[in-house]
Design a protein around this motif. Structure first.
Motif, PDB file in Angstrom:
ATOM      1  N   LYS A  59       0.873  -0.962  -0.005  1.00 36.70           N
ATOM      2  CA  LYS A  59      -0.142   0.306   0.053  1.00 36.70           C
ATOM      3  C   LYS A  59       0.911   1.101  -0.047  1.00 36.70           C
ATOM      4  O   LYS A  59       1.538   1.336   0.551  1.00 36.70           O
ATOM      5  CB  LYS A  59      -0.936  -0.217   1.113  1.00 36.70           C
ATOM      6  CG  LYS A  59      -2.001   1.567   1.228  1.00 36.70           C
ATOM      7  CD  LYS A  59      -2.647   1.585   2.930  1.00 36.70           C
ATOM      8  CE  LYS A  59      -3.576   2.361   2.827  1.00 36.70           C
ATOM      9  NZ  LYS A  59      -4.564   2.463   3.840  1.00 36.70           N
ATOM     10  N   GLY A  60       0.904   1.995  -1.199  1.00 31.28           N
ATOM     11  CA  GLY A  60       1.236   3.519  -0.786  1.00 31.28           C
ATOM     12  C   GLY A  60       1.052   4.443  -2.651  1.00 31.28           C
ATOM     13  O   GLY A  60       0.151   3.877  -3.313  1.00 31.28           O
ATOM     14  N   ARG A  61       2.297   5.508  -2.547  1.00 27.59           N
ATOM     15  CA  ARG A  61       1.911   5.438  -4.128  1.00 27.59           C
ATOM     16  C   ARG A  61       3.936   5.294  -4.770  1.00 27.59           C
ATOM     17  O   ARG A  61       4.519   5.202  -3.517  1.00 27.59           O
ATOM     18  CB  ARG A  61       1.855   6.943  -3.300  1.00 27.59           C
ATOM     19  CG  ARG A  61       0.206   7.357  -3.072  1.00 27.59           C
ATOM     20  CD  ARG A  61      -0.710   8.594  -3.197  1.00 27.59           C
ATOM     21  NE  ARG A  61      -0.709   8.920  -4.750  1.00 27.59           N
ATOM     22  CZ  ARG A  61      -2.300   8.680  -4.987  1.00 27.59           C
ATOM     23  NH1 ARG A  61      -2.848   7.842  -4.329  1.00 27.59           N
ATOM     24  NH2 ARG A  61      -2.403   8.981  -5.817  1.00 27.59           N
ATOM     25  N   ILE A  62       3.668   5.308  -5.902  1.00 27.49           N
ATOM     26  CA  ILE A  62       4.575   6.223  -6.640  1.00 27.49           C
ATOM     27  C   ILE A  62       5.197   7.280  -7.254  1.00 27.49           C
ATOM     28  O   ILE A  62       4.666   7.761  -7.204  1.00 27.49           O
ATOM     29  CB  ILE A  62       4.610   5.026  -7.839  1.00 27.49           C
ATOM     30  CG1 ILE A  62       3.865   4.038  -7.745  1.00 27.49           C
ATOM     31  CG2 ILE A  62       5.965   5.325  -8.710  1.00 27.49           C
ATOM     32  CD1 ILE A  62       4.027   3.425  -8.757  1.00 27.49           C
ATOM     33  N   ASP A 104       0.925   5.652 -10.488  1.00 29.63           N
ATOM     34  CA  ASP A 104       0.794   6.254  -9.216  1.00 29.63           C
ATOM     35  C   ASP A 104       0.189   5.712  -7.704  1.00 29.63           C
ATOM     36  O   ASP A 104       0.829   5.021  -6.796  1.00 29.63           O
ATOM     37  CB  ASP A 104      -0.407   7.279  -9.121  1.00 29.63           C
ATOM     38  CG  ASP A 104      -2.151   7.252 -10.018  1.00 29.63           C
ATOM     39  OD1 ASP A 104      -2.332   5.322  -9.752  1.00 29.63           O
ATOM     40  OD2 ASP A 104      -2.239   7.784  -9.908  1.00 29.63           O
ATOM     41  N   GLU A 105      -1.347   5.073  -7.824  1.00 25.78           N
ATOM     42  CA  GLU A 105      -1.523   4.324  -6.194  1.00 25.78           C
ATOM     43  C   GLU A 105      -0.975   2.720  -6.050  1.00 25.78           C
ATOM     44  O   GLU A 105      -1.518   2.268  -7.333  1.00 25.78           O
ATOM     45  CB  GLU A 105      -2.967   4.639  -5.657  1.00 25.78           C
ATOM     46  CG  GLU A 105      -3.670   3.847  -4.508  1.00 25.78           C
ATOM     47  CD  GLU A 105      -5.265   4.119  -4.549  1.00 25.78           C
ATOM     48  OE1 GLU A 105      -5.361   4.228  -3.512  1.00 25.78           O
ATOM     49  OE2 GLU A 105      -6.061   4.888  -5.149  1.00 25.78           O
ATOM     50  N   ILE A 133      12.155   2.497  -8.662  1.00 22.88           N
ATOM     51  CA  ILE A 133      11.006   2.741  -7.559  1.00 22.88           C
ATOM     52  C   ILE A 133      11.019   3.594  -6.679  1.00 22.88           C
ATOM     53  O   ILE A 133      11.689   2.684  -6.297  1.00 22.88           O
ATOM     54  CB  ILE A 133       9.962   1.855  -8.022  1.00 22.88           C
ATOM     55  CG1 ILE A 133       9.716   1.014  -9.226  1.00 22.88           C
ATOM     56  CG2 ILE A 133       8.083   2.421  -7.816  1.00 22.88           C
ATOM     57  CD1 ILE A 133       8.455   0.380 -10.002  1.00 22.88           C
ATOM     58  N   GLN A 134      10.701   4.798  -6.166  1.00 24.23           N
ATOM     59  CA  GLN A 134      10.567   4.672  -5.013  1.00 24.23           C
ATOM     60  C   GLN A 134       8.570   5.420  -4.817  1.00 24.23           C
ATOM     61  O   GLN A 134       8.309   5.733  -5.638  1.00 24.23           O
ATOM     62  CB  GLN A 134      11.014   6.234  -4.686  1.00 24.23           C
ATOM     63  CG  GLN A 134      12.420   6.747  -5.303  1.00 24.23           C
ATOM     64  CD  GLN A 134      13.093   7.870  -5.024  1.00 24.23           C
ATOM     65  OE1 GLN A 134      12.445   8.587  -4.571  1.00 24.23           O
ATOM     66  NE2 GLN A 134      14.158   8.405  -6.091  1.00 24.23           N
TER      67      GLN A 134
END
Length: 783
Positions: A59-62, A104-105, A133-134
């Protein structure tokens, strides 16, 4: 003109093509290794190979995506990102929520972000690992009970109700409550997800896909490419296993391959390695269930309040229908006088769980089977007696919680037949005696039934088409909308057509399922493959039979009633006949079309979701199994030592195929309930992602005593030759193994405690249940 379908069976002389054991039509190819799967096909010259780059977090964002090293890697020709998709991005099967790629998500570990196309498969895989990828990582939601408490749902909840369960529970002499966790399951098909897309004229494409739903793959490929469906043809000859894992989730890889074809102009194959397959594709839904049940002094249920909550993963996929089916089967074989059933679709940050053999039915049955054992411990009698007392019966005890009448009920007769053939009562007495002198090893025995509804719960899927060509040498080619995944569907279709035309099955060839031959097909799922496609093929065959008969009647000067098909010949008049091949030639010369389509839609079914009332199932398939286990109470280790099964397949089309489905379904179900454990770590990363960390049953797990018999009874409904579906119902027979384990553990307390045992019932969980049972006895309490 009288239709041949109206002529009596005595006029349509049988050839014996159905009702007999015939080998699987591809069996020699399977044994010889010559059966062609998608990955075995000869690729066109210049084919590229795709590999998927996916998220490492749940879970998170790129925040940043750097693919420069990927593009510069050896052999890389192109890279596909979400902005390269000209059409639809979301490929959700029924509802939205499944983007093909994300930028993104991130909602689960394993979510696809980009796809690499390279000259070789190894080069593509190596390149995919070079992405930088961060992420901005967030805490994933991984607990279904927490999701339920927070009402984090992928779809709204659904409720069924009949009568006043609150009053029934309040007035019942006895009342019990319990909760259970039912684990998920990896499909672990031998052939992983695979697709090969080949460019065609006018922006079209030929897609070879390992899928249970070619028409859905056609639709989604067309939508992501933004072209009409008639430009896309999907071809599927066979799968190396599906089990539901290729119903909706085979489409993504075909879409990725097709998009790379659009970008490069070259054929592209995408085949997932096992570890990627397990990380990126959905599983059987884990469930969290609960019951509140009231019953009388004899153990007869008076009222029930049941809850089933499916862990759906991050998106709806097929979860709405899966949780519905769990609700439809929360009664299993038992009449519940006053009942309420709630079904919740919980969202968690895992891969989106999907169809799996039984489609939610097994998870729903688990809670009522637990209740049967629990009631028996309170009443102090054999759980089989409680089960028999609560079975659906005659008038007044034949209505399901969703208001469908249980017709043609054979449950009691079937159970009592198995009870006798398995020597259940004598074995129960012998086991009780044996346990009384054995302090460490405890044996357990259980007989559990299955009542499984047959039909897609989404009504419009209950239809099928078929196409049959008769050639002038009498050979026949059949195409239908079903897909072959090893279950023997093609074999049965051959037998059905041979029976309808009274010819040798060896004269019939089944061709690959293709969307340009039979359009708008339903998935091969819900145990409906033979019911739907077999009936469609039979209807096509009867159309051709009618045409040939009319031709012979007209040209030979007889009535159509005098024309009959038998033993590979066509007979008319006073003892005159010709071979089927001659009849085909005769009809051709007289300008009769020898190609026909057939169509079938399931009758009688309907369901009003707003009222939670209807007849969602055409009929019920039934079965029962007796399982015996021995448990080491010091270690939790156990062994399944004996299984006896009696299963209802109606008039069997092919007893050998049906027995194979029953045996395989039972063992797969046993694996789900005992050894197959899905594990995610606290970060939401799947750690059971290969055969070293995920244990499916081995041949050594097969019980030495393994008896399978078919219940001899035609289906009362007008199914194809009065057969019954056999794909999914046997899976749930394995609940008897779990119940037998609970029986053995309960003996530790002299059957005074009904132990909680979540699934999979690994040795660790069994040992924990033994210890908890002993502790309960030491406290002098009741379960």
């Amino acid at each position: 003109m009288r239709n041949l379908s109206d002529i009596s069976h005595t006029k349509q002389t049988k050839t014996g093509a159905t009702g007999v054991s015939k080998k699987h039509e591809s069996a020699p190819k399977h044994v010889a290794g010559t059966a062609v799967y998608v990955d075995d096909m000869q690729e066109p010259r210049g084919t590229l190979y795709g590999a998927v780059g996916y998220s490492s977090i749940a879970k998170g964002r790129i925040m940043a995506l750097d693919l420069a090293s990927v593009r510069a890697s050896e052999g890389v020709v192109d890279v596909l990102e979400v902005q390269d998709i000209p059409g639809h991005i979301d490929i959700g099967a029924v509802f939205g929520g499944d983007p093909l790629l994300t930028s993104d998500e991130v909602k689960y570990q394993g979510q696809p972000i980009f796809v690499v196309a390279a000259a070789t498969e190894l080069q593509a895989r190596r390149a995919a690992r070079k992405a930088i990828i961060q992420y901005q990582e967030e805490t994933p939601l991984l607990d279904v009970t927490k999701a339920l408490g927070e009402q984090q749902f992928v779809r709204p909840s659904h409720f069924m109700k009949r009568g006043d369960q609150d009053a029934a529970l309040a007035n019942a002499p006895h009342r019990l409550q319990a909760k259970q966790h039912v684990g998920g399951q990896e499909h672990f098909y031998l052939e992983g997800q695979a697709a090969l897309a080949v460019p065609a004229e006018d922006g079209g494409m030929l897609v070879y896909s390992s899928t249970q739903h070619p028409s859905e793959v056609q639709k989604l490929v067309a939508e992501v490419l933004n072209v009409p469906l008639n430009r896309i043809t999907v071809d599927m000859r066979r799968m190396g296993g599906g089990f539901g894992g290729k119903e909706s989730q085979g489409a993504a890889w075909a879409c990725m391959a097709a998009l790379l074809v659009m970008k490069t102009g070259r054929a592209v194959k995408v085949r997932l390695p096992r570890v990627d397959d397990m990380s990126m594709t959905g599983k059987r839904h884990p469930f969290y269930n609960a019951y509140d049940i009231g019953f009388d002094e004899q153990g007869l249920i008076l009222g029930a309040d049941i809850m089933v909550a499916g862990d759906c993963g991050h998106s709806p996929d097929l979860s709405d229908a899966i949780v519905d089916r769990a609700m439809f089967h929360a009664d299993n074989a038992y009449y519940l006088p006053d009942v309420a059933i709630a079904g919740h679709r919980c969202m968690t940050n895992t891969v989106s769980h999907t169809a799996f053999r039984g489609f939610g039915g097994p998870q729903g049955m688990m809670i009522i089977e637990r209740a049967m054992d629990d009631i028996a411990r309170v009443i102090g009698c054999d759980p089989l007696d409680i089960r028999k007392r609560n079975l659906y019966g005659g008038a007044g005890r034949d209505m399901t919680p969703y208001h469908q009448q249980v017709e043609h009920n054979v449950l009691l007769e079937l159970i009592e037949q198995l009870e006798q053939s398995s020597d259940y009562r004598a074995r129960r007495d012998e086991i009780t005696q044996w346990n009384s002198t054995s302090k460490v090893l405890k044996r357990g025995l259980a007989l559990t039934p299955v009542k499984f509804g047959i039909s897609f719960t989404l009504q419009h899927l209950n239809q099928a088409g078929a196409l049959i060509h008769i050639y002038t040498d009498g050979s026949i080619q059949v195409n239908h909308g079903g897909t072959e995944m090893g279950q023997g569907l093609h074999t049965k279709i051959i037998q059905i057509v041979a029976e309808a035309l009274s010819i040798d099955p060896n004269e019939i060839q089944i061709t690959a399922t293709r969307t340009d031959k039979v359009p708008n097909t339903s998935p091969t799922a819900a145990s409906s493959g033979t019911d739907l496609n077999g009936q469609a093929a039979k209807n096509a065959a009867l159309t051709l039979k009618q045409r040939i008969s009319e031709c012979i009647a007209e040209q030979k000067g007889c009535t159509i009633e005098q024309v009959s098909f038998a033993d590979g010949k066509v007979h008319w008049g006073e003892g005159e006949s010709m071979s089927f091949a001659e009849a085909a030639q005769f009809a051709y010369v007289n300008r009769v079309s020898l190609s026909a389509t057939g169509y079938y839609k399931t009758p009688k079914i309907w369901y009003d979701r707003e009222q939670a009332k209807g007849r969602p199932f055409f009929y019920f398939a039934n079965g029962a199994a007796v399982s015996e286990v021995v448990v080491d109470t010091l270690t939790g280790e156990y062994k399944v030592v004996g299984v006896d099964i009696l299963h209802d397949v109606g008039r069997s089309l092919n007893p050998a195929v049906d027995r194979g489905q029953i045996e395989g379904g039972f063992i797969q179900g046993m694996g789900w309930l005992t050894t197959e454990e899905l594990k995610w770590n606290e970060k939401g990363v799947l750690t059971s992602n290969g055969p070293a960390t995920y244990k499916i049953p081995a041949i050594s797990d097969t019980p030495k005593r393994f008896n399978v018999d078919l219940f001899e009874r035609d289906n009362d409904e007008e199914t194809v030759y009065h057969s019954k579906a056999v794909g999914e119902p046997p899976f749930m027979l394995a609940i008897s193994v779990w119940s037998a384990l609970r029986d053995a553990i309960s003996n530790v307390s002299d059957y005074n405690v009904s132990p909680a045992l979540d699934t999979p019932a690994t040795p660790e969980r069994v040992l924990h249940a033994v210890m908890a049972t002993k502790a309960e006895m030491a406290r002098g309490g009741e379960s």
